[in-house]
Design an enzyme around this catalytic site. Structure first.
Site, PDB file in Angstrom:
ATOM      1  N   CYS A  43      52.204  49.265  39.510  1.00 35.29           N
ATOM      2  CA  CYS A  43      51.029  48.399  39.551  1.00 35.29           C
ATOM      3  C   CYS A  43      49.821  49.096  40.157  1.00 35.29           C
ATOM      4  O   CYS A  43      48.735  49.107  39.587  1.00 35.29           O
ATOM      5  CB  CYS A  43      51.333  47.121  40.323  1.00 35.29           C
ATOM      6  SG  CYS A  43      49.919  46.009  40.450  1.00 35.29           S
ATOM      7  N   CYS A  48      48.587  47.763  36.597  1.00 32.83           N
ATOM      8  CA  CYS A  48      47.597  46.694  36.525  1.00 32.83           C
ATOM      9  C   CYS A  48      46.319  46.959  37.295  1.00 32.83           C
ATOM     10  O   CYS A  48      45.232  46.558  36.852  1.00 32.83           O
ATOM     11  CB  CYS A  48      48.221  45.364  36.960  1.00 32.83           C
ATOM     12  SG  CYS A  48      49.357  45.475  38.345  1.00 32.83           S
ATOM     13  N   LYS A  51      44.265  49.736  35.444  1.00 32.35           N
ATOM     14  CA  LYS A  51      43.972  49.160  34.126  1.00 32.35           C
ATOM     15  C   LYS A  51      42.856  48.134  34.232  1.00 32.35           C
ATOM     16  O   LYS A  51      41.969  48.080  33.379  1.00 32.35           O
ATOM     17  CB  LYS A  51      45.228  48.521  33.557  1.00 32.35           C
ATOM     18  CG  LYS A  51      45.040  47.812  32.229  1.00 32.35           C
ATOM     19  CD  LYS A  51      46.226  46.909  31.946  1.00 32.35           C
ATOM     20  CE  LYS A  51      46.316  45.787  32.956  1.00 32.35           C
ATOM     21  NZ  LYS A  51      47.553  44.984  32.802  1.00 32.35           N
ATOM     22  N   LYS A  52      42.873  47.316  35.294  1.00 33.79           N
ATOM     23  CA  LYS A  52      41.825  46.316  35.459  1.00 33.79           C
ATOM     24  C   LYS A  52      40.468  46.984  35.680  1.00 33.79           C
ATOM     25  O   LYS A  52      39.439  46.512  35.186  1.00 33.79           O
ATOM     26  CB  LYS A  52      42.160  45.386  36.637  1.00 33.79           C
ATOM     27  CG  LYS A  52      41.283  44.134  36.745  1.00 33.79           C
ATOM     28  CD  LYS A  52      41.561  43.158  35.611  1.00 33.79           C
ATOM     29  CE  LYS A  52      40.708  41.893  35.728  1.00 33.79           C
ATOM     30  NZ  LYS A  52      41.094  41.024  36.863  1.00 33.79           N
ATOM     31  N   TYR A 179      51.379  43.320  25.521  1.00 35.08           N
ATOM     32  CA  TYR A 179      50.146  43.171  26.291  1.00 35.08           C
ATOM     33  C   TYR A 179      49.537  44.515  26.676  1.00 35.08           C
ATOM     34  O   TYR A 179      48.306  44.649  26.738  1.00 35.08           O
ATOM     35  CB  TYR A 179      50.381  42.294  27.523  1.00 35.08           C
ATOM     36  CG  TYR A 179      51.257  42.887  28.595  1.00 35.08           C
ATOM     37  CD1 TYR A 179      50.700  43.582  29.654  1.00 35.08           C
ATOM     38  CD2 TYR A 179      52.639  42.741  28.557  1.00 35.08           C
ATOM     39  CE1 TYR A 179      51.490  44.116  30.656  1.00 35.08           C
ATOM     40  CE2 TYR A 179      53.437  43.269  29.549  1.00 35.08           C
ATOM     41  CZ  TYR A 179      52.862  43.967  30.599  1.00 35.08           C
ATOM     42  OH  TYR A 179      53.654  44.514  31.576  1.00 35.08           O
ATOM     43  N   GLU A 183      45.757  45.356  25.631  1.00 37.59           N
ATOM     44  CA  GLU A 183      44.771  45.630  26.674  1.00 37.59           C
ATOM     45  C   GLU A 183      44.108  46.985  26.482  1.00 37.59           C
ATOM     46  O   GLU A 183      42.884  47.116  26.600  1.00 37.59           O
ATOM     47  CB  GLU A 183      45.435  45.536  28.045  1.00 37.59           C
ATOM     48  CG  GLU A 183      45.813  44.106  28.415  1.00 37.59           C
ATOM     49  CD  GLU A 183      46.675  43.999  29.644  1.00 37.59           C
ATOM     50  OE1 GLU A 183      46.706  42.911  30.247  1.00 37.59           O
ATOM     51  OE2 GLU A 183      47.334  44.996  30.017  1.00 37.59           O
ATOM     52  N   GLY A 263      56.658  49.116  24.772  1.00 35.76           N
ATOM     53  CA  GLY A 263      57.506  48.433  25.747  1.00 35.76           C
ATOM     54  C   GLY A 263      57.928  49.372  26.859  1.00 35.76           C
ATOM     55  O   GLY A 263      57.676  50.580  26.832  1.00 35.76           O
ATOM     56  N   ASP A 304      61.032  45.139  38.142  1.00 36.68           N
ATOM     57  CA  ASP A 304      61.203  45.471  36.729  1.00 36.68           C
ATOM     58  C   ASP A 304      62.547  46.119  36.414  1.00 36.68           C
ATOM     59  O   ASP A 304      62.998  46.074  35.267  1.00 36.68           O
ATOM     60  CB  ASP A 304      60.081  46.410  36.264  1.00 36.68           C
ATOM     61  CG  ASP A 304      58.724  45.719  36.222  1.00 36.68           C
ATOM     62  OD1 ASP A 304      58.637  44.568  36.682  1.00 36.68           O
ATOM     63  OD2 ASP A 304      57.759  46.341  35.745  1.00 36.68           O
ATOM     64  N   HIS A 437      31.414  20.220  34.598  1.00 39.91           N
ATOM     65  CA  HIS A 437      30.542  20.482  33.446  1.00 39.91           C
ATOM     66  C   HIS A 437      29.273  21.220  33.878  1.00 39.91           C
ATOM     67  O   HIS A 437      28.728  20.943  34.940  1.00 39.91           O
ATOM     68  CB  HIS A 437      30.158  19.142  32.806  1.00 39.91           C
ATOM     69  CG  HIS A 437      29.272  19.273  31.609  1.00 39.91           C
ATOM     70  ND1 HIS A 437      29.746  19.693  30.387  1.00 39.91           N
ATOM     71  CD2 HIS A 437      27.941  19.058  31.459  1.00 39.91           C
ATOM     72  CE1 HIS A 437      28.742  19.704  29.521  1.00 39.91           C
ATOM     73  NE2 HIS A 437      27.639  19.330  30.156  1.00 39.91           N
ATOM     74  N   GLU A 442      36.603  22.787  31.437  1.00 38.69           N
ATOM     75  CA  GLU A 442      36.614  21.344  31.223  1.00 38.69           C
ATOM     76  C   GLU A 442      37.290  20.965  29.911  1.00 38.69           C
ATOM     77  O   GLU A 442      37.772  19.833  29.748  1.00 38.69           O
ATOM     78  CB  GLU A 442      35.190  20.783  31.240  1.00 38.69           C
ATOM     79  CG  GLU A 442      34.322  21.168  30.055  1.00 38.69           C
ATOM     80  CD  GLU A 442      32.925  20.563  30.150  1.00 38.69           C
ATOM     81  OE1 GLU A 442      32.844  19.320  30.252  1.00 38.69           O
ATOM     82  OE2 GLU A 442      31.949  21.320  30.123  1.00 38.69           O
TER      83      GLU A 442
END
Length: 460
Positions: A43, A48, A51-52, A179, A183, A263, A304, A437, A442
């Site tokens: 991570c 992640c 990657k972010k 994913y 991504e 994968g 994992d 709103h 919403e």
């Protein structure tokens, strides 16, 4: 004199292993953690977090286009890949250092070197020799899977190498439909790379709701990504001008980089599991029970490597539950139901609970509430990007079984939806919430009419 060198020996200093080790050490236990690479695991180091950062970097091109529609004059812009990579690596080093300090402050000893089990209580660690422990926790995570026998596979990269490319390619072919593939397709496309996504299945994101799958594929193509389904690599050939990907349907495509995101597999190679008597599942994962215990009484596994739900927060919670059970006398197991998922595609996805197909299979009659619309921000300047929100509701109890969102801030919204759904919220309770709103969120609490799929109107 203590019977063992340590009360707990943890193999792997990723999110799950570090959480377990810290909590165990803070209880007063003698704890050692061994890591063969950098502390932080997939991570923090090659997953992640970096990657972010790449997602953030890649979104600016889209922001610039939107800005023009709002009256801004945007000058010439360019992207400096080496400068970004240098800053990304600097931040990753800082975060890895935080993990190291947290372990040390908790009283755990950190060993740098690959470990393997000699028997149920003995671990051999490179550079540290043979060590004994009363309890052993396996937290080695996973690694990208590669088709080893594919001709030319040595020319391809995985997500691991994508974080360290020396230069940004002009063209890339990404193989995969999960994913990670989705991504990275968004990342490279956003950075101006000619991007092709190739997936052998009929649609991307297997396991997600079918409406989500179809919607994101369409939106990706709107952004300029070429999505090719129903085919796969048969060979990769290196030529003077690039890499030629050859596909099972007879077509081919040339690119500068070929990335496989097909994968991940549990990282159990050469861990000495057989010597310790630890059983694996049919998929090669460490087999564990609800408390993360293996078939060997004093050996556990989290994250994992167990191939349950391969998400960082899940690994952390599994590691925490292990420590609370074994070192604090609080028997705890992590509940894997209603775990929210986020895909940082472009646009992003948030999902929690059952897909429509899963709900129909498990509960019979279900009610569907679905809406597709242009978000306010984009509709203003004529952009055709569309959002999707969908609720799957048990027809008998009105319990909300699934919530699925594609659109800006979907991952942020799904976290809040997961709280209500974890508590068993019903559709009438959901509807009693007053909308905020104007927001995209919403739409989730203003879905009133049941959705009838095309062609089913006569029997609905």
């Amino acid at each position: 004199m203590a019977k063992y060198d340590y009360d707990l020996f943890v193999i792997g200093a990723g999110s799950g292993g570090v959480r377990a080790a810290r909590l165990a050490a803070m209880s007063g236990a003698r704890v050692a953690v061994a890591e063969e690479h950098r502390v932080g695991g997939t991570c923090v180091i090659r997953g992640c977090v970096p990657k972010k950062f790449m997602v953030y970097a890649s979104e600016f091109a889209h922001h610039f286009k939107i800005a023009k529609g709002y009256g801004w004059t945007v000058g010439e812009s360019s992207f400096d890949w080496p400068a970004f990579i240098a800053e990304k690596d600097k931040e990753i080093s800082r975060l890895s250092g935080v993990y190291v300090r947290n372990l040390q402050n908790a009283g755990a000893e950190l060993l740098h070197g690959r470990s393997r089990l000699v028997d149920a209580h003995t671990v051999e660690t490179a550079g540290a020799g043979t060590i004994t422990a009363e309890k052993i926790l396996i937290a080695t995570g996973g690694r990208p899977w590669m088709p080893k026998h594919l001709p030319g596979v040595e020319h391809a990269i995985t997500s691991n190498e994508a974080f360290h490319l020396k230069e940004l390619p002009k063209r890339i072919v990404i193989a995969g439909g999960g994913y990670i593939a989705i991504e990275f397709a968004g990342i490279f496309n956003g950075l101006g790379v000619e991007t092709t996504l190739v997936h052998r299945g009929p649609n991307v994101l297997r396991g997600f709701d079918d409406d989500i799958r179809a919607h994101i594929a369409e939106e990706m193509e709107k952004r300029g990504i070429t999505v090719v389904l129903g085919t796969h690599h048969t060979a990769i050939e290196k030529t003077a001008t690039g890499l030629v990907s050859r596909f099972s349907d007879g077509h081919h495509r040339e690119s500068d980089v070929v990335m496989f995101a097909l994968g991940r597999e549990p990282y159990t190679e050469d861990l000495g599991l057989e010597a310790a008597g630890v059983k694996l599942t049919e998929t090669g994962a460490v087999a564990v029970d609800a408390h993360s215990r293996t078939n060997v009484e004093n050996i556990w596994a989290v994250g994992d490597v167990t191939d349950r739900i391969n998400l960082t927060p899940v690994a952390i919670r599994e590691g925490q539950a292990f420590a609370e059970t074994e070192f604090y006398g609080k028997p705890t197991s992590f509940d894997h139901e209603m775990v929210a998922l986020a895909v940082f595609s472009q646009p992003p996805i948030g999902s929690v609970g059952l897909s429509e197909a899963e709900a129909r299979h498990k509960h019979g009659k279900v009610d569907i509430y679905l809406s597709r619309f242009r978000p306010m921000k984009y509709a203003f300047m004529g952009n055709d990007e569309r959002c999707l929100v969908k609720l799957v509701v048990d027809g008998a109890t009105e319990r909300v079984l699934g919530c699925h969102v594609v659109g800006p801030d979907a991952p942020e919204m799904i976290q809040m939806a997961a709280i209500a759904m974890k508590m068993g919220v019903t559709k009438s309770q959901w509807d009693s919430t007053c909308a905020v709103h104007p927001t995209l969120a919403e739409e989730l609490v203003t879905l009133r009419e049941k959705h009838v799929p095309q062609g089913l109107g006569a029997v609905a």
